[in-house]
Scaffold this active site. Structure first.
Site, PDB file in Angstrom:
ATOM      1  N   GLU A  83       0.820  -1.208   0.000  1.00  0.00           N
ATOM      2  CA  GLU A  83       0.000   0.000   0.000  1.00  0.00           C
ATOM      3  C   GLU A  83       0.856   1.261   0.000  1.00  0.00           C
ATOM      4  O   GLU A  83       1.671   1.459   0.906  1.00  0.00           O
ATOM      5  CB  GLU A  83      -0.929   0.013   1.228  1.00  0.00           C
ATOM      6  CG  GLU A  83      -1.871   1.189   1.235  1.00  0.00           C
ATOM      7  CD  GLU A  83      -2.950   1.081   2.298  1.00  0.00           C
ATOM      8  OE1 GLU A  83      -3.508   2.125   2.674  1.00  0.00           O
ATOM      9  OE2 GLU A  83      -3.250  -0.042   2.739  1.00  0.00           O
ATOM     10  N   LYS A 261      -8.014  -0.260  11.171  1.00  0.00           N
ATOM     11  CA  LYS A 261      -7.322  -0.728   9.970  1.00  0.00           C
ATOM     12  C   LYS A 261      -6.064   0.088   9.742  1.00  0.00           C
ATOM     13  O   LYS A 261      -5.020  -0.441   9.330  1.00  0.00           O
ATOM     14  CB  LYS A 261      -8.267  -0.636   8.774  1.00  0.00           C
ATOM     15  CG  LYS A 261      -7.725  -1.260   7.484  1.00  0.00           C
ATOM     16  CD  LYS A 261      -6.981  -0.263   6.617  1.00  0.00           C
ATOM     17  CE  LYS A 261      -6.509  -0.915   5.303  1.00  0.00           C
ATOM     18  NZ  LYS A 261      -5.730   0.026   4.464  1.00  0.00           N
ATOM     19  N   ASP A 277       2.962 -14.320  12.218  1.00  0.00           N
ATOM     20  CA  ASP A 277       1.622 -14.696  11.775  1.00  0.00           C
ATOM     21  C   ASP A 277       0.715 -13.466  11.806  1.00  0.00           C
ATOM     22  O   ASP A 277       0.163 -13.107  12.853  1.00  0.00           O
ATOM     23  CB  ASP A 277       1.078 -15.804  12.684  1.00  0.00           C
ATOM     24  CG  ASP A 277      -0.240 -16.379  12.186  1.00  0.00           C
ATOM     25  OD1 ASP A 277      -0.923 -15.720  11.388  1.00  0.00           O
ATOM     26  OD2 ASP A 277      -0.587 -17.496  12.613  1.00  0.00           O
TER      27      ASP A 277
END
Length: 395
Positions: A83, A261, A277
């Site tokens: 991004e 987010k 992870d």
């Protein structure tokens, strides 16, 4: 040369030049970051030993966030993300925070939990008491499954038994609380849960079903805070507008989802770069954003302090490790840890939570001033311009 997160001439260099500068800035030998190249990174042969049915590898850009001071140490932070503007935004927020000492981070003990679900229990409440009465026996049996972990100071810390009322009846759920030291911990706690299941079934007089860790790692928290000068941010009104924007995220789940987010833009990028992870971390973070009354809210907090400066803080579960898994098998992950000088899972958690907070600060500052799209779209257009034309074959 002392470590620095503000290397001179970094942005103007080519990728190979930046690797050389970053190696020197981190006190590493020349060539230490070749694992970030096509030749030195993850190849198909090594990938074939990591997952099933391998056909190749999928590249993700790795950028270095600059300017970070975390607990008094200069850190160049690798971030793996596709991004645009994420790396630049984190670097800019870290630059502003430098003037007031950077980010201060801490962790709770690295305790993970496994759950053993028991169904068909005739007397669930009494069954919980029988499990707790056997607590010491169960802890010893669990520790025997991983003597290496115990030798490093880890191991089982507690046994918890609870009843959970479901639509198909009341279940007994037994938790193993395990200090996993510098590992993420999934393999360790899952192995212990599997080994204890038969004894748990005897004690509860029921049938064990699930035996697996929980990613709601609320006993393994990472925290970061910082104070940012109001003049550096653009003035007191900008500070107040950023606080107001954060307040909306605290009150409104529609805003909170996007607010969080933005935090995860930074957290996931560092976690991915270090072979951790990302899905487990994201699951833990979003579960932590749910309040006791079931409301989804902001993970971070923004306040105006007595001097008119911005005081920011962030707390979330951080189940990361520096041993085992992709942190050892992926060459780029090893290079990322070496670049940051990471020697413990706690140190890595400090970096990750600080980057998440920096990302959040940068996003809210942009939203409270020029808007998020100006800088983001400038970088987005650059990436689109460099992409091959979809219509190349049609001409």
């Amino acid at each position: 040369m002392a470590r620095t997160s503000r290397p001179t001439g970094f942005r103007q260099e080519s990728p190979s030049g930046r690797r050389d500068i970053a190696s020197e800035a981190a006190g590493l030998p020349p060539g230490s970051l070749e694992a970030f190249t096509d030749e030195g990174g993850l190849g198909a042969d090594r990938a074939d030993h990591m997952i099933e049915n391998v056909v190749g590898v999928f590249g993700v850009p790795v950028g270095l966030a600059t300017n970070f001071i975390i607990n008094g140490s200069e850190v160049l932070v690798p971030m793996a993300t596709e991004e645009p503007s994420v790396v630049a935004a984190a670097s800019n927020a870290a630059r502003i925070a430098r003037a007031t000492g950077g980010f201060h981070a801490s962790c709770s003990a690295p305790e993970m939990q496994a759950q053993i679900q028991v169904v068909d229990v005739p007397d669930p409440e009494a069954a919980c008491l029988r499990v707790l009465a056997a607590r010491e026996e169960l802890m010893v049996a669990a520790d025997e499954q991983d003597t290496a972990l115990v030798s490093f100071g880890g191991g089982v810390r507690d046994i918890v038994a609870r009843t959970v009322h479901t639509r198909v009846g009341t279940h007994v759920v037994v938790h193993l609380v395990v200090d996993v030291r510098d590992a993420m911990g999934a393999n360790a706690v899952n192995t212990m849960a599997e080994a204890l299941a038969p004894r748990i079934a005897e004690l509860t007089r029921g049938r064990t079903l699930l035996r697996i860790l929980t990613n709601k790692a609320d006993r393994r928290l990472a925290r970061a805070h910082a104070v940012l000068d109001s003049d550096e941010l653009g003035g007191r009104q900008v500070v107040r507008d950023m606080v107001a924007a954060a307040a909306l995220a605290e009150a409104d789940p529609y805003r909170a989802a996007t607010h969080n987010k933005g935090i995860m833009n930074g957290i996931t990028a560092v976690a991915l770069a270090t072979g951790n992870d990302t899905r487990a971390i994201e699951a833990g973070a979003h579960s932590h954003a749910v309040t006791a009354d079931g409301r989804y809210t902001a993970l971070s907090h923004f306040e105006e302090d007595a001097d008119g400066n911005l005081s920011v803080s962030l707390e979330l579960p951080m189940a990361v490790g520096i041993i085992g898994g992709a942190t050892k098998t992926h060459p780029s992950a090893g290079a990322a840890l070496a670049l940051m000088g990471i020697t413990s899972a706690d140190q890595l958690a400090h970096v990750i939570v600080s980057v998440g907070l920096a990302q959040n600060v940068a996003a809210l500052r942009a939203l409270a001033t020029e808007g998020i799209q100006r800088g983001h779209m400038t970088l987005h257009r650059r990436s689109v311009a460099s992409a091959p034309s979809d219509h190349a074959d049609a001409t």
